[in-house]
Design an enzyme around this catalytic site. Structure first.
Site, PDB file in Angstrom:
ATOM      1  N   ASP A  53      81.086  75.339   8.042  1.00 17.91           N
ATOM      2  CA  ASP A  53      80.209  76.142   8.897  1.00 17.91           C
ATOM      3  C   ASP A  53      78.928  75.334   9.095  1.00 17.91           C
ATOM      4  O   ASP A  53      78.166  75.123   8.144  1.00 17.91           O
ATOM      5  CB  ASP A  53      79.909  77.476   8.197  1.00 17.91           C
ATOM      6  N   TYR A 145      70.465  79.770  25.483  1.00 22.48           N
ATOM      7  CA  TYR A 145      71.431  78.666  25.489  1.00 22.48           C
ATOM      8  C   TYR A 145      70.798  77.403  26.080  1.00 22.48           C
ATOM      9  O   TYR A 145      70.904  76.311  25.502  1.00 22.48           O
ATOM     10  CB  TYR A 145      72.676  79.059  26.282  1.00 22.48           C
TER      11      TYR A 145
HETATM   12  P1  NAD Z   1      84.937  76.561  22.163  1.00 26.43           P
HETATM   13  O1  NAD Z   1      84.397  77.921  21.908  1.00 26.43           O
HETATM   14  O2  NAD Z   1      86.236  76.417  22.896  1.00 26.43           O
HETATM   15  O3  NAD Z   1      85.053  75.771  20.786  1.00 26.43           O
HETATM   16  C1  NAD Z   1      83.991  75.751  19.883  1.00 26.43           C
HETATM   17  C2  NAD Z   1      84.517  75.465  18.480  1.00 26.43           C
HETATM   18  O4  NAD Z   1      83.374  75.428  17.597  1.00 26.43           O
HETATM   19  C3  NAD Z   1      85.468  76.547  17.953  1.00 26.43           C
HETATM   20  O5  NAD Z   1      86.615  75.944  17.380  1.00 26.43           O
HETATM   21  C4  NAD Z   1      84.631  77.269  16.886  1.00 26.43           C
HETATM   22  O6  NAD Z   1      85.407  77.778  15.803  1.00 26.43           O
HETATM   23  C5  NAD Z   1      83.699  76.154  16.428  1.00 26.43           C
HETATM   24  N1  NAD Z   1      82.476  76.676  15.824  1.00 26.43           N
HETATM   25  C6  NAD Z   1      81.657  77.641  16.305  1.00 26.43           C
HETATM   26  N2  NAD Z   1      80.669  77.881  15.446  1.00 26.43           N
HETATM   27  C7  NAD Z   1      80.839  77.027  14.404  1.00 26.43           C
HETATM   28  C8  NAD Z   1      80.150  76.803  13.191  1.00 26.43           C
HETATM   29  N3  NAD Z   1      79.071  77.535  12.852  1.00 26.43           N
HETATM   30  N4  NAD Z   1      80.599  75.855  12.351  1.00 26.43           N
HETATM   31  C9  NAD Z   1      81.711  75.131  12.657  1.00 26.43           C
HETATM   32  N5  NAD Z   1      82.417  75.308  13.786  1.00 26.43           N
HETATM   33  C10 NAD Z   1      81.992  76.255  14.644  1.00 26.43           C
HETATM   34  O7  NAD Z   1      83.741  75.790  22.926  1.00 26.43           O
HETATM   35  P2  NAD Z   1      83.713  74.559  23.973  1.00 26.43           P
HETATM   36  O8  NAD Z   1      83.616  75.118  25.344  1.00 26.43           O
HETATM   37  O9  NAD Z   1      84.782  73.572  23.655  1.00 26.43           O
HETATM   38  O10 NAD Z   1      82.256  73.973  23.646  1.00 26.43           O
HETATM   39  C11 NAD Z   1      82.053  72.917  22.728  1.00 26.43           C
HETATM   40  C12 NAD Z   1      80.651  72.377  22.894  1.00 26.43           C
HETATM   41  O11 NAD Z   1      80.446  71.973  24.252  1.00 26.43           O
HETATM   42  C13 NAD Z   1      79.522  73.367  22.572  1.00 26.43           C
HETATM   43  O12 NAD Z   1      78.471  72.695  21.926  1.00 26.43           O
HETATM   44  C14 NAD Z   1      79.085  73.839  23.945  1.00 26.43           C
HETATM   45  O13 NAD Z   1      77.736  74.296  23.952  1.00 26.43           O
HETATM   46  C15 NAD Z   1      79.264  72.571  24.752  1.00 26.43           C
HETATM   47  N6  NAD Z   1      79.387  72.802  26.182  1.00 26.43           N
HETATM   48  C16 NAD Z   1      80.369  73.608  26.668  1.00 26.43           C
HETATM   49  C17 NAD Z   1      80.447  73.824  28.039  1.00 26.43           C
HETATM   50  C18 NAD Z   1      81.489  74.717  28.641  1.00 26.43           C
HETATM   51  O14 NAD Z   1      81.320  75.077  29.817  1.00 26.43           O
HETATM   52  N7  NAD Z   1      82.554  75.055  27.944  1.00 26.43           N
HETATM   53  C19 NAD Z   1      79.520  73.207  28.897  1.00 26.43           C
HETATM   54  C20 NAD Z   1      78.532  72.379  28.356  1.00 26.43           C
HETATM   55  C21 NAD Z   1      78.477  72.183  26.987  1.00 26.43           C
END
Ligand code: NAD
Length: 251
Positions: A53, A145
């Site tokens: 975490d 965010y």
């Molecule tokens: P997702 O929700 O599909 O995956 C996120 C993962 O992080 C999950 O497996 C979750 O279990 C894990 N997680 C969450 N909190 C956690 C914690 N406290 N400790 C350990 N693991 C934890 O998300 P995603 O869309 O793949 O996003 C990944 C990253 O990309 C994030 O930082 C997000 O802000 C960034 N991002 C996403 C987007 C988008 O549109 N999806 C755009 C820009 C940036």
């Protein structure tokens, strides 16, 4: 032979979305990949799961120690774990602000501090942080965010400066909206999720969301031992959202 052969990479949040796509591409390119996630169950066989975490320093330290013990080195850290938040400053309370900043910003600092002693011993040390177009673009109802991702951009530049003379590169990727479970959960919070998803597609100059694999490709470039002169940069993978001003598709 690949430039990633023999390297060990950690991907936080690697059990879903962008993190999972990145972990798979790193493994396919020859890296040994440790996925640190709240729930790393069900990973493909080539990935090594560790429960962690990023909002808990003791959990982070224990997981990084376990990776070091299992594989003997750590060369690459992908700080990907992050959460979404929808709301204006009136809609998000203090608990929500604290949760978003704790996971999205301090989580990267905790992970990086725990991994740095290993990176100093690596001949190809690299950190890649997940930023967002929300760092430099005002997006509706993304106050907390966007603030968290603005902090990630500043953190990336600060860390890149602090560690450049130690041979450790630090960069970030700034995706546009990427089609992942993160976006599925976010659009579900809107009154009309179908309309919100269509608006997210239309906001990209390309007319469609970015794929996790496209972001992973950019992350691999930044993490690659061949990218030795690239540090302190933000690489946009955003379908033109940040720089292009196209007309709406209907005109
Ligand atoms: P997702 O929700 O599909 O995956 C996120 C993962 O992080 C999950 O497996 C979750 O279990 C894990 N997680 C969450 N909190 C956690 C914690 N406290 N400790 C350990 N693991 C934890 O998300 P995603 O869309 O793949 O996003 C990944 C990253 O990309 C994030 O930082 C997000 O802000 C960034 N991002 C996403 C987007 C988008 O549109 N999806 C755009 C820009 C940036």
């Amino acid at each position: 032979m690949s430039e990633f052969d023999g390297t060990v990479a950690i991907v936080t949040g690697g059990a879903s979305g962008i993190g999972l796509a990145t972990a798979k591409q790193l493994a396919a390119a020859g890296a040994t990949v440790a996925v640190l996630d709240l729930n790393p169950d069900g990973l493909p066989a080539e990935l090594h799961g560790f429960v962690a975490d990023v909002s808990d320093r003791a959990s982070v330290i224990a997981a990084v120690a376990a990776v070091g013990e299992a594989f003997g080195r750590i060369d690459i850290l992908i700080n990907n774990a992050g959460i979404s938040a929808v709301g204006t400053v009136e809609e998000n309370d203090d608990d929500e602000w604290a949760r978003v900043l704790d996971i999205n910003v301090i989580g990267m600092a905790r992970m990086s501090a725990a991994v740095l002693p290993w990176l100093r011993k690596s001949p190809a040390a690299a950190i890649v942080n997940l930023c967002s177009v929300a760092a430099l673009n005002g997006l509706p109802r993304r106050a907390a965010y966007g603030a968290s991702k603005g902090a990630v951009l500043a953190l990336t530049l600060g860390m890149a400066t602090d560690h450049v003379r130690e041979g450790i590169r630090v960069n970030c990727v700034s995706p546009g909206t990427v089609s992942t479970p993160f976006v599925d959960r976010m659009v579900a919070k809107f009154d009309d999720p179908v309309k919100e998803r269509a608006a997210l597609d239309a906001r990209q100059a390309t007319g469609r969301m970015v794929t996790p694999e496209e972001v992973a490709g950019a992350i691999l470039y930044l993490a690659s031992p061949l990218s030795k002169s690239t540090t302190g940069t933000a690489l946009e993978v955003d379908g033109g959202l940040h720089n292009l001003r196209v007309r709406p598709l209907s005109s």
